[in-house]
Design an enzyme around this catalytic site. Structure first.
Site, PDB file in Angstrom:
ATOM      1  N   LYS A  26       3.706  83.102  46.421  1.00  0.00           N
ATOM      2  CA  LYS A  26       4.142  82.807  47.795  1.00  0.00           C
ATOM      3  C   LYS A  26       5.179  83.820  48.255  1.00  0.00           C
ATOM      4  CE  LYS A  26       7.569  79.702  48.485  1.00  0.00           C
ATOM      5  NZ  LYS A  26       8.683  80.033  49.396  1.00  0.00           N
ATOM      6  N   ASN A  27       6.175  84.076  47.414  1.00  0.00           N
ATOM      7  CA  ASN A  27       7.282  84.930  47.851  1.00  0.00           C
ATOM      8  C   ASN A  27       6.888  86.396  47.963  1.00  0.00           C
ATOM      9  OD1 ASN A  27       8.881  82.717  48.085  1.00  0.00           O
ATOM     10  ND2 ASN A  27      10.176  83.152  46.294  1.00  0.00           N
ATOM     11  N   CYS A  40      14.986  75.814  53.092  1.00  0.00           N
ATOM     12  CA  CYS A  40      15.595  74.912  52.113  1.00  0.00           C
ATOM     13  C   CYS A  40      17.109  74.885  52.280  1.00  0.00           C
ATOM     14  CB  CYS A  40      15.291  75.400  50.694  1.00  0.00           C
ATOM     15  SG  CYS A  40      13.657  74.993  50.104  1.00  0.00           S
ATOM     16  N   ARG A  78      23.312  80.522  53.012  1.00  0.00           N
ATOM     17  CA  ARG A  78      22.255  81.510  53.171  1.00  0.00           C
ATOM     18  C   ARG A  78      22.327  82.299  54.475  1.00  0.00           C
ATOM     19  NH1 ARG A  78      16.713  79.183  50.717  1.00  0.00           N
ATOM     20  NH2 ARG A  78      16.403  81.348  50.186  1.00  0.00           N
ATOM     21  N   ASP A  90      15.017  80.283  41.013  1.00  0.00           N
ATOM     22  CA  ASP A  90      13.909  79.408  41.408  1.00  0.00           C
ATOM     23  C   ASP A  90      13.323  78.623  40.227  1.00  0.00           C
ATOM     24  OD1 ASP A  90      14.198  80.136  44.015  1.00  0.00           O
ATOM     25  OD2 ASP A  90      12.411  81.404  44.117  1.00  0.00           O
ATOM     26  N   ARG A 122       5.109  73.190  50.328  1.00  0.00           N
ATOM     27  CA  ARG A 122       5.461  74.515  50.848  1.00  0.00           C
ATOM     28  C   ARG A 122       5.256  75.572  49.776  1.00  0.00           C
ATOM     29  NH1 ARG A 122      11.235  74.894  52.230  1.00  0.00           N
ATOM     30  NH2 ARG A 122      10.500  77.012  52.269  1.00  0.00           N
TER      31      ARG A 122
HETATM   32  C1  UD1 Z   1      14.343  84.845  47.986  1.00  0.00           C
HETATM   33  C2  UD1 Z   1      13.261  83.857  47.633  1.00  0.00           C
HETATM   34  C3  UD1 Z   1      13.891  82.583  47.065  1.00  0.00           C
HETATM   35  C4  UD1 Z   1      14.787  82.935  45.882  1.00  0.00           C
HETATM   36  C5  UD1 Z   1      15.795  84.016  46.260  1.00  0.00           C
HETATM   37  C6  UD1 Z   1      16.606  84.520  45.077  1.00  0.00           C
HETATM   38  C7  UD1 Z   1      11.556  84.355  49.276  1.00  0.00           C
HETATM   39  C8  UD1 Z   1      10.800  83.917  50.475  1.00  0.00           C
HETATM   40  N1  UD1 Z   1      12.510  83.524  48.827  1.00  0.00           N
HETATM   41  O1  UD1 Z   1      15.150  84.249  48.987  1.00  0.00           O
HETATM   42  O2  UD1 Z   1      12.831  81.720  46.648  1.00  0.00           O
HETATM   43  O3  UD1 Z   1      15.496  81.778  45.494  1.00  0.00           O
HETATM   44  O4  UD1 Z   1      15.107  85.157  46.821  1.00  0.00           O
HETATM   45  O5  UD1 Z   1      15.773  84.986  44.076  1.00  0.00           O
HETATM   46  O6  UD1 Z   1      11.283  85.383  48.707  1.00  0.00           O
HETATM   47  N2  UD1 Z   1      22.631  86.613  51.115  1.00  0.00           N
HETATM   48  C9  UD1 Z   1      23.646  86.975  51.968  1.00  0.00           C
HETATM   49  N3  UD1 Z   1      23.318  87.618  53.127  1.00  0.00           N
HETATM   50  C10 UD1 Z   1      22.025  87.903  53.472  1.00  0.00           C
HETATM   51  C11 UD1 Z   1      21.008  87.532  52.579  1.00  0.00           C
HETATM   52  C12 UD1 Z   1      21.338  86.894  51.399  1.00  0.00           C
HETATM   53  O7  UD1 Z   1      24.819  86.732  51.701  1.00  0.00           O
HETATM   54  O8  UD1 Z   1      21.804  88.490  54.540  1.00  0.00           O
HETATM   55  C13 UD1 Z   1      22.962  85.915  49.861  1.00  0.00           C
HETATM   56  C14 UD1 Z   1      22.326  84.541  49.764  1.00  0.00           C
HETATM   57  O9  UD1 Z   1      23.090  83.567  50.410  1.00  0.00           O
HETATM   58  C15 UD1 Z   1      22.268  84.349  48.260  1.00  0.00           C
HETATM   59  C16 UD1 Z   1      22.025  85.769  47.742  1.00  0.00           C
HETATM   60  O10 UD1 Z   1      22.371  86.636  48.803  1.00  0.00           O
HETATM   61  O11 UD1 Z   1      23.517  83.907  47.789  1.00  0.00           O
HETATM   62  C17 UD1 Z   1      20.608  86.061  47.328  1.00  0.00           C
HETATM   63  O12 UD1 Z   1      19.728  85.656  48.343  1.00  0.00           O
HETATM   64  P1  UD1 Z   1      18.376  86.422  48.640  1.00  0.00           P
HETATM   65  O13 UD1 Z   1      18.013  87.227  47.451  1.00  0.00           O
HETATM   66  O14 UD1 Z   1      18.490  87.127  49.941  1.00  0.00           O
HETATM   67  O15 UD1 Z   1      17.364  85.227  48.796  1.00  0.00           O
HETATM   68  P2  UD1 Z   1      16.167  85.111  49.817  1.00  0.00           P
HETATM   69  O16 UD1 Z   1      15.564  86.441  50.079  1.00  0.00           O
HETATM   70  O17 UD1 Z   1      16.573  84.283  50.962  1.00  0.00           O
END
Ligand code: UD1
Length: 429
Positions: free
Chosen positions: A22-23, A125, A130, A314, A406
């Site tokens: 999915k991701n 979620c 986030r 995850d 999902r």
């Molecule tokens: C993706 C995955 C999710 C997984 C996560 C971490 C998808 C659709 N989802 O989520 O299942 O749990 O990677 O492996 O691929 N952060 C910031 N600012 C930003 C973006 C992120 O501070 O602009 C922080 C987040 O709050 C978190 C950390 O960075 O603490 C990592 O998040 P991130 O790797 O971005 O997760 P997602 O891409 O949202």
């Protein structure tokens, strides 16, 4: 809302097919916005999140077609062809984005191709605050002007984006994907420093290369992207879902079972594999994928979540379910998201002994869990309750399972096929 009912105590045995990730699929689908040529994805999982993003892309003007049959043969998942001949709209509205955080991934491609985009701040979620600041910073580093108005991110680059250097202060999967998507459609060489190395990010790199970008450093934290204003079409096979596979690996471990995860990549699951081995399980790469044989009773082993190749956040909830029935205690430390222990009170309802202090949970293993009615909160928390139910005595009723749909394709059917006693009660029933 649907409920899942599990009767615990069955040993799982057999082969489980692993779906496409999915991701990986979500950013790959967004890459179609960068070309007016068709992008065909194979091994697309049947999931709520895929349908949600297909709906959003359709709204933006992408023609999305599904074909259940892959003429190439051998691919269990569906084939999806996305053609963004013309972008009809550059706004991703709140109603569509709030259902799924990954919708923010349309921002980079839209601004790269159209010079402007307006994307609602995401939902998804509830596992922490986030923010999306790193997505925004990546686009600003490429010359976009970004403002926040009325809950919407407005990004503008009327004269187009400019290649540049993007330095991430922390590792973000999504922000790395935004950077890659934008840079691939921007002429010149963009460097991405402290990039995420997840297999799903690597998969996106491979599709962008097939579409005509040049990318060096794939799988490392330093990516160099030579973009092109006009990218072409491509046909691409989505990587297997390491989180789904990891969930089934834990299902084998928690039931003392023997499962072969067909199509799983041992390399993508190496940290989980070494952790499960330390708990007493046997994990081996086999021709079909990965075989996991659970121990009579697992030993407690500490883990800390980290960006890839570390232990995936995850799989933290699922692993905690396993540790609930382990011999001895274990410390589970969550370093990626600040609010990702919502499964703890639910597991406690089943007899687990868990103490949370900040980002660390101390799990004292018990000899057995007992079935109970529990509530699914987020996607991975939901499945951890199903896993706990597989090991528990009696009946576990998992309420509010829409989160599960999902991210897991036919979960109860796949588990039932290898011996679990599990049914779904439809809302109307
Ligand atoms: C993706 C995955 C999710 C997984 C996560 C971490 C998808 C659709 N989802 O989520 O299942 O749990 O990677 O492996 O691929 N952060 C910031 N600012 C930003 C973006 C992120 O501070 O602009 C922080 C987040 O709050 C978190 C950390 O960075 O603490 C990592 O998040 P991130 O790797 O971005 O997760 P997602 O891409 O949202």
């Amino acid at each position: 809302m649907d409920r899942i009912i599990v009767r615990g105590g069955r040993r799982l045995e057999g082969t489980v097919p692993v779906a496409g990730a999915k991701n990986a699929a979500l950013p790959l689908m967004c890459a179609s916005l960068l070309s007016d040529r068709p992008v065909t994805l194979r091994n697309v999982p049947h999931l709520g999140d895929i349908a949600t993003l297909a709906g959003l892309l359709g709204h933006l003007g992408v023609a999305v077609g599904f074909d259940g049959h892959d003429p190439g043969g051998g691919h269990a998942g569906r084939v999806m062809t996305l053609t963004a001949g013309r972008i009809a709209d550059t706004t991703a509205p709140y109603d569509m984005v709030r259902k799924m955080r990954a919708s923010v991934l349309v921002l980079g491609p839209l601004v790269a191709r159209c010079g402007a985009a307006k994307v609602s701040l995401p939902g998804g979620c509830a596992i922490g605050t986030r923010p999306v600041d790193l997505h925004v910073k990546a686009l600003q580093a490429l010359g976009a002007e970004v403002t926040l108005e009325g809950g919407y991110i407005h990004a503008r680059a009327p004269a187009g984006l400019r290649a540049g250097e993007i330095v991430f202060p922390l590792v973000s999967v999504g922000a790395t994907e935004t950077a890659l998507l934008a840079a691939a459609a921007t002429e010149g060489t963009t460097r991405i420093v402290n990039a995420a190395r997840e297999p799903e990010v690597q998969d996106l790199c491979r599709l962008l290369v097939a579409m005509g970008a040049r990318i060096e450093g794939i799988g490392t934290a330093a990516l160099s992207v030579e973009g092109r204003a006009a990218l072409g079409g491509a046909v691409h096979d989505i990587v297997p879902d390491r989180i789904e596979a990891g969930t089934f690996a834990i299902a084998a471990a928690i039931t003392g079972g023997d499962l072969t995860l067909a199509g799983a990549s041992a390399d993508d699951l190496r940290t989980l594999a070494s952790t499960l081995k330390a708990t007493g399980a046997t994990v081996e790469a086999v021709a079909a994928g990965l075989r996991v044989v659970g121990p009579a009773r697992p030993r407690g082993v500490d883990v800390m979540t980290e960006p890839f190749p570390g232990f995936p956040t995850d799989l933290q909830a699922q692993y905690m379910a396993l540790m609930c029935v382990a011999e001895g205690a274990s410390m589970i430390t969550e370093t990626i998201f600040e609010n990702r222990f919502m499964h703890v009170p639910e597991l406690a309802r089943m007899g687990a002994r868990i103490t949370v202090h900040g980002g660390t949970a101390l799990v004292r293993g018990v000899a057995g869990l007992r079935g109970a009615p529990v509530m699914a909160t987020d996607l991975r928390a939901s499945v951890s309750l199903v896993l706990a139910g597989l090991a528990a005595e009696g009946e576990t009723v998992v309420n509010r399972v829409y989160h599960l749909d999902r991210g897991y394709e036919h979960l109860e059917a796949k588990l039932a096929a290898v011996g679990a006693e599990i049914v779904r009660m439809r809302e109307a029933a």
